[in-house]
Structures are given as C-alpha cells and as structure tokens.
Design a protein around this motif. Structure first.
Motif, PDB file in Angstrom:
ATOM      1  N   LEU A  71      -0.439   9.810  -3.971  1.00 49.96           N
ATOM      2  CA  LEU A  71      -1.717  10.318  -3.473  1.00 49.96           C
ATOM      3  C   LEU A  71      -2.911   9.710  -4.191  1.00 49.96           C
ATOM      4  O   LEU A  71      -4.006   9.660  -3.628  1.00 49.96           O
ATOM      5  N   TYR A  72      -2.728   9.206  -5.419  1.00 51.66           N
ATOM      6  CA  TYR A  72      -3.795   8.395  -6.011  1.00 51.66           C
ATOM      7  C   TYR A  72      -4.060   7.185  -5.112  1.00 51.66           C
ATOM      8  O   TYR A  72      -5.208   6.780  -4.894  1.00 51.66           O
ATOM      9  N   GLU A  73      -2.973   6.600  -4.621  1.00 54.96           N
ATOM     10  CA  GLU A  73      -3.139   5.444  -3.743  1.00 54.96           C
ATOM     11  C   GLU A  73      -3.752   5.855  -2.409  1.00 54.96           C
ATOM     12  O   GLU A  73      -4.644   5.177  -1.888  1.00 54.96           O
ATOM     13  N   THR A  74      -3.320   6.987  -1.866  1.00 58.00           N
ATOM     14  CA  THR A  74      -3.897   7.467  -0.607  1.00 58.00           C
ATOM     15  C   THR A  74      -5.392   7.723  -0.738  1.00 58.00           C
ATOM     16  O   THR A  74      -6.183   7.338   0.137  1.00 58.00           O
ATOM     17  N   LEU A  75      -5.812   8.365  -1.823  1.00 53.43           N
ATOM     18  CA  LEU A  75      -7.224   8.675  -2.011  1.00 53.43           C
ATOM     19  C   LEU A  75      -8.084   7.419  -2.043  1.00 53.43           C
ATOM     20  O   LEU A  75      -9.270   7.473  -1.698  1.00 53.43           O
ATOM     21  N   HIS A  76      -7.507   6.286  -2.448  1.00 54.56           N
ATOM     22  CA  HIS A  76      -8.309   5.068  -2.613  1.00 54.56           C
ATOM     23  C   HIS A  76      -8.039   3.992  -1.570  1.00 54.56           C
ATOM     24  O   HIS A  76      -8.780   3.001  -1.514  1.00 54.56           O
ATOM     25  N   THR A  77      -7.008   4.180  -0.751  1.00 59.24           N
ATOM     26  CA  THR A  77      -6.744   3.209   0.321  1.00 59.24           C
ATOM     27  C   THR A  77      -6.923   3.804   1.706  1.00 59.24           C
ATOM     28  O   THR A  77      -6.992   3.061   2.689  1.00 59.24           O
ATOM     29  N   GLY A  78      -6.959   5.132   1.793  1.00 61.12           N
ATOM     30  CA  GLY A  78      -7.060   5.770   3.092  1.00 61.12           C
ATOM     31  C   GLY A  78      -5.778   5.720   3.892  1.00 61.12           C
ATOM     32  O   GLY A  78      -5.779   6.062   5.076  1.00 61.12           O
ATOM     33  N   ARG A  79      -4.670   5.343   3.255  1.00 55.59           N
ATOM     34  CA  ARG A  79      -3.385   5.267   3.950  1.00 55.59           C
ATOM     35  C   ARG A  79      -2.433   6.324   3.389  1.00 55.59           C
ATOM     36  O   ARG A  79      -2.370   6.532   2.175  1.00 55.59           O
ATOM     37  N   ALA A  80      -1.686   6.965   4.265  1.00 60.35           N
ATOM     38  CA  ALA A  80      -0.682   7.932   3.840  1.00 60.35           C
ATOM     39  C   ALA A  80       0.448   7.220   3.114  1.00 60.35           C
ATOM     40  O   ALA A  80       0.678   6.018   3.321  1.00 60.35           O
ATOM     41  N   PRO A  81       1.190   7.928   2.259  1.00 63.79           N
ATOM     42  CA  PRO A  81       2.301   7.285   1.563  1.00 63.79           C
ATOM     43  C   PRO A  81       3.287   6.591   2.484  1.00 63.79           C
ATOM     44  O   PRO A  81       3.810   5.515   2.154  1.00 63.79           O
ATOM     45  N   ALA A  82       3.552   7.157   3.642  1.00 63.49           N
ATOM     46  CA  ALA A  82       4.478   6.513   4.571  1.00 63.49           C
ATOM     47  C   ALA A  82       3.964   5.155   5.021  1.00 63.49           C
ATOM     48  O   ALA A  82       4.755   4.286   5.408  1.00 63.49           O
ATOM     49  N   ASP A  83       2.655   4.946   4.954  1.00 64.56           N
ATOM     50  CA  ASP A  83       2.069   3.671   5.367  1.00 64.56           C
ATOM     51  C   ASP A  83       1.918   2.699   4.202  1.00 64.56           C
ATOM     52  O   ASP A  83       2.150   1.499   4.369  1.00 64.56           O
ATOM     53  N   HIS A  84       1.523   3.188   3.015  1.00 64.77           N
ATOM     54  CA  HIS A  84       1.376   2.245   1.900  1.00 64.77           C
ATOM     55  C   HIS A  84       2.683   2.039   1.132  1.00 64.77           C
ATOM     56  O   HIS A  84       2.799   1.094   0.354  1.00 64.77           O
ATOM     57  N   GLY A  85       3.663   2.925   1.312  1.00 64.62           N
ATOM     58  CA  GLY A  85       5.001   2.676   0.814  1.00 64.62           C
ATOM     59  C   GLY A  85       5.362   3.274  -0.524  1.00 64.62           C
ATOM     60  O   GLY A  85       6.531   3.227  -0.918  1.00 64.62           O
ATOM     61  N   LEU A  86       4.407   3.842  -1.240  1.00 65.21           N
ATOM     62  CA  LEU A  86       4.710   4.464  -2.535  1.00 65.21           C
ATOM     63  C   LEU A  86       5.030   5.935  -2.286  1.00 65.21           C
ATOM     64  O   LEU A  86       4.149   6.710  -1.908  1.00 65.21           O
ATOM     65  N   MET A  87       6.271   6.315  -2.514  1.00 67.67           N
ATOM     66  CA  MET A  87       6.736   7.652  -2.135  1.00 67.67           C
ATOM     67  C   MET A  87       7.030   8.565  -3.323  1.00 67.67           C
ATOM     68  O   MET A  87       7.301   9.743  -3.138  1.00 67.67           O
ATOM     69  N   ASP A  88       6.976   8.033  -4.555  1.00 72.38           N
ATOM     70  CA  ASP A  88       7.186   8.884  -5.722  1.00 72.38           C
ATOM     71  C   ASP A  88       6.580   8.202  -6.939  1.00 72.38           C
ATOM     72  O   ASP A  88       6.159   7.046  -6.881  1.00 72.38           O
ATOM     73  N   ASN A  89       6.520   8.925  -8.047  1.00 74.13           N
ATOM     74  CA  ASN A  89       5.925   8.375  -9.264  1.00 74.13           C
ATOM     75  C   ASN A  89       6.787   7.286  -9.881  1.00 74.13           C
ATOM     76  O   ASN A  89       6.275   6.356 -10.515  1.00 74.13           O
ATOM     77  N   ASP A  90       8.097   7.383  -9.707  1.00 72.25           N
ATOM     78  CA  ASP A  90       8.994   6.412 -10.319  1.00 72.25           C
ATOM     79  C   ASP A  90       8.878   5.026  -9.680  1.00 72.25           C
ATOM     80  O   ASP A  90       9.218   4.030 -10.309  1.00 72.25           O
ATOM     81  N   GLY A  91       8.389   4.973  -8.468  1.00 74.11           N
ATOM     82  CA  GLY A  91       8.258   3.682  -7.783  1.00 74.11           C
ATOM     83  C   GLY A  91       6.914   3.011  -8.003  1.00 74.11           C
ATOM     84  O   GLY A  91       6.557   2.089  -7.263  1.00 74.11           O
ATOM     85  N   VAL A 115     -11.019  10.337   2.463  1.00 77.43           N
ATOM     86  CA  VAL A 115     -11.774  10.224   1.217  1.00 77.43           C
ATOM     87  C   VAL A 115     -12.221   8.791   0.972  1.00 77.43           C
ATOM     88  O   VAL A 115     -13.389   8.525   0.674  1.00 77.43           O
ATOM     89  N   ALA A 116     -11.304   7.827   1.078  1.00 76.61           N
ATOM     90  CA  ALA A 116     -11.653   6.430   0.799  1.00 76.61           C
ATOM     91  C   ALA A 116     -12.751   5.915   1.733  1.00 76.61           C
ATOM     92  O   ALA A 116     -13.752   5.365   1.256  1.00 76.61           O
ATOM     93  N   PRO A 117     -12.620   6.063   3.061  1.00 71.70           N
ATOM     94  CA  PRO A 117     -13.715   5.578   3.909  1.00 71.70           C
ATOM     95  C   PRO A 117     -15.020   6.335   3.706  1.00 71.70           C
ATOM     96  O   PRO A 117     -16.103   5.763   3.895  1.00 71.70           O
ATOM     97  N   THR A 118     -14.944   7.606   3.295  1.00 70.32           N
ATOM     98  CA  THR A 118     -16.172   8.356   3.024  1.00 70.32           C
ATOM     99  C   THR A 118     -16.891   7.802   1.803  1.00 70.32           C
ATOM    100  O   THR A 118     -18.121   7.659   1.793  1.00 70.32           O
ATOM    101  N   ILE A 119     -16.140   7.474   0.752  1.00 74.65           N
ATOM    102  CA  ILE A 119     -16.745   6.873  -0.440  1.00 74.65           C
ATOM    103  C   ILE A 119     -17.450   5.579  -0.064  1.00 74.65           C
ATOM    104  O   ILE A 119     -18.607   5.341  -0.455  1.00 74.65           O
ATOM    105  N   LEU A 120     -16.784   4.736   0.704  1.00 74.77           N
ATOM    106  CA  LEU A 120     -17.391   3.454   1.083  1.00 74.77           C
ATOM    107  C   LEU A 120     -18.600   3.666   1.973  1.00 74.77           C
ATOM    108  O   LEU A 120     -19.597   2.940   1.857  1.00 74.77           O
ATOM    109  N   ALA A 121     -18.536   4.657   2.862  1.00 76.35           N
ATOM    110  CA  ALA A 121     -19.692   4.934   3.711  1.00 76.35           C
ATOM    111  C   ALA A 121     -20.894   5.363   2.889  1.00 76.35           C
ATOM    112  O   ALA A 121     -22.028   4.946   3.140  1.00 76.35           O
TER     113      ALA A 121
END
Length: 295
Positions: free
Chosen positions: A59-79, A263-269
């Motif tokens: 979700l750190y990645e989701t907050l900054h890329t605007g992509r859900a984990p299923a889309d960006h591929g990081l599904m847990d902390n160990d990965g 969140v990510a697109p709102t920050i950029l906007a």
C-alpha cells in the motif's frame, strides 16, 4: 507567484502524512487535534477504503503509484523490491521539483533507486537523487514486545527541518508506531489508542507550520487494524482509514468513501502535474499546467 526554473511559476507544495495502521474509527475517536481541525473548518475528513491486501509495503506503493497491488505486483512485505513505472516521486522529479521523505526504509527501496543500506541511506541530501532529502529508520533488531521506535515529535521535527531548509515540492512523513502498538495491543487496546493520541499531539505541532509555509497537507493511513491485532484482510476495520485534507482544493461528497488509488493523482493535481495514464483513479481535484493556478 514568483518565477521558478526557466521562467515557470514556482510549483505548489504538498505534504502527505501516513499514519501506519490507523483505522478510521480510532482516528475519529482519539485524534483530538485532527478532529478539532475538522470541526473548526481548517480540514475536511473522509473515510478511505484501502486496497487489498491490507499490508504496508504494497500500500505504500499504491499510495504513490495509484495502482492496486494486483496491478503493481507487490502483494506482501517479504516481496519488497524497487517500484516500477511512474510514481509521485518520479513525476515530481521529471517536472523539475524535489521530494523529501521522513519514514520507514521501505520507501527508499521502493522509490529511492536502490535497496536500502542503513550505513549509506539513513540520511540523504542529494538534489540529483530520486528522493533528494530523506531521513529513514529501519526498525531492525526489535520485536513488537520490546519495541523502540522514533519518538513522534522527533519524526515531525525531522520533517519540519527538511521543509524549512529545503522546501521540497513533495514531502512524505510516515509514522510506524500505531501499526506496531496495534499488533501488540490490538486495534481495540488502550496502548494502540494512546499511541494514536501521541501521533496526533505531534502533528498538532507540525501541521500548522507546514500550512503556514504554503503546504497542502493530506493525512491518511495505509491500512487499519483488526480487533485481534492483525491486518491483511477485507474487514472494514482493516480497510477503512481516515483521509484528511488541510486544503480547500479537494472535492468529494461528505459521506463518500474514497478510493485509495486516488491519492497519487490527487497529489500530482495539487502540484499542477498531469498524472500518468497508469493512475486510473480520478483525482479529487483536476490538474492544471504550471500556470501559477492551483486546481
């Protein structure tokens, strides 16, 4: 508005504050400064629905890329691995701005260009780096029963130091303590609630300083915490987190449950930077070119 690089107006400034593991109902009940700011008209609050799985690094990645984990591929902390594709950090740098971070070292691995090395990256001041100004903590060598974490006021003071000295266009402040105390005391425990109160008290010292310097301040969490001290699932206490804005530029219905991917697109906007096509959720305000006007 004064001119910036190549005669362009100076880019606005945004600070995102992420309170790790803070559930929505706890924020509303325990965070007296944040809620008094809402009551007094300085801020607005919404409930935001976190993506799945409700785990920190994804979700750190989701907050900054605007992509859900299923889309960006990081599904847990160990990965954990470097993020690929556009992010808030890469978009700000490409637009000629700088970023700052005070937070967990996962953010360096994700967005700082290399895996985190505590002896090389605990403090960064390099205008050419992906994140120009950073203060990271690793939390290595502790367990939840005997945790020693950065004091909240110290984290806020470090964030203020970066803002005061370097004025990055995008500043991230990330606090891990509510998550840690939630695992120890559960999402209903007094230790967890008390830690939320401590974070809130520290933010009461920081946020007015940031807004006085022209920062649009957003406050949210990556995920919540369940009644047994866990997260990762689909329960409302794990997915529902607060989202507060200390700016009048965001627009959503008062009872609307927001999509975390916005969140990510709102920050950029807010920064006047058009968001990349990979950020498919609509921002809570529209982006405008760097004309000196905010969204």
């Amino acid at each position: 508005m004064p001119a910036g690089t190549a005669g362009l107006p100076v880019m606005p400034k945004v600070c995102l504050i992420v309170i790790d593991g803070l559930r929505d109902d706890t924020a509303r009940a325990a965070c007296s400064y944040l809620m008094s700011s809402v009551t007094g008209g300085e801020a607005r609050i919404w409930t935001m629905r976190a993506c799945l799985p409700t785990m920190s690094a994804p979700l750190y990645e989701t907050l900054h890329t605007g992509r859900a984990p299923a889309d960006h591929g990081l599904m847990d902390n160990d990965g954990l691995r470097p993020s690929s594709g556009p992010s808030v950090f890469s978009a700000v740098k490409a637009a000629g701005g700088q970023c700052g971070v005070v937070g967990h070292c996962y953010f360096h691995t994700l967005f700082g260009g290399t895996p985190f090395d505590p002896f090389a990256h605990v403090e960064i001041n390099d205008p050419d780096a992906p994140i120009a100004h950073a203060r990271y903590y690793s939390m290595d060598g502790y367990d939840a029963d005997n945790s020693v974490q950065p004091a909240e006021v110290d984290l806020c003071a470090q964030a203020w130091s970066i803002a005061d000295r370097h004025a990055p266009e995008y500043l991230l402040l990330h606090s891990s303590s509510c998550d840690t105390l939630g695992h120890l005391h559960t999402g209903l425990g007094r230790g967890y609630v008390r830690q939320a109160e401590k974070v809130d008290a520290a933010l009461a010292q920081l946020i007015p300083r940031l807004t006085a310097r022209g920062y649009h301040v957003l406050v949210t969490a990556d995920h919540g915490m369940d009644d047994a001290g866990n997260h990762g699932g689909d329960a409302a206490c794990e997915r529902h987190v607060p989202f507060l804005s200390f700016t009048d530029r965001l627009h959503a219905g008062p009872d609307e449950i927001l999509d975390q991917r916005c969140v990510a697109p709102t920050i950029l906007a807010l920064l006047g930077i058009p968001h990349p096509k990979t950020m498919k959720a609509a921002p809570l305000c529209r982006a405008e070119p760097r004309t000196g006007k905010l969204c």
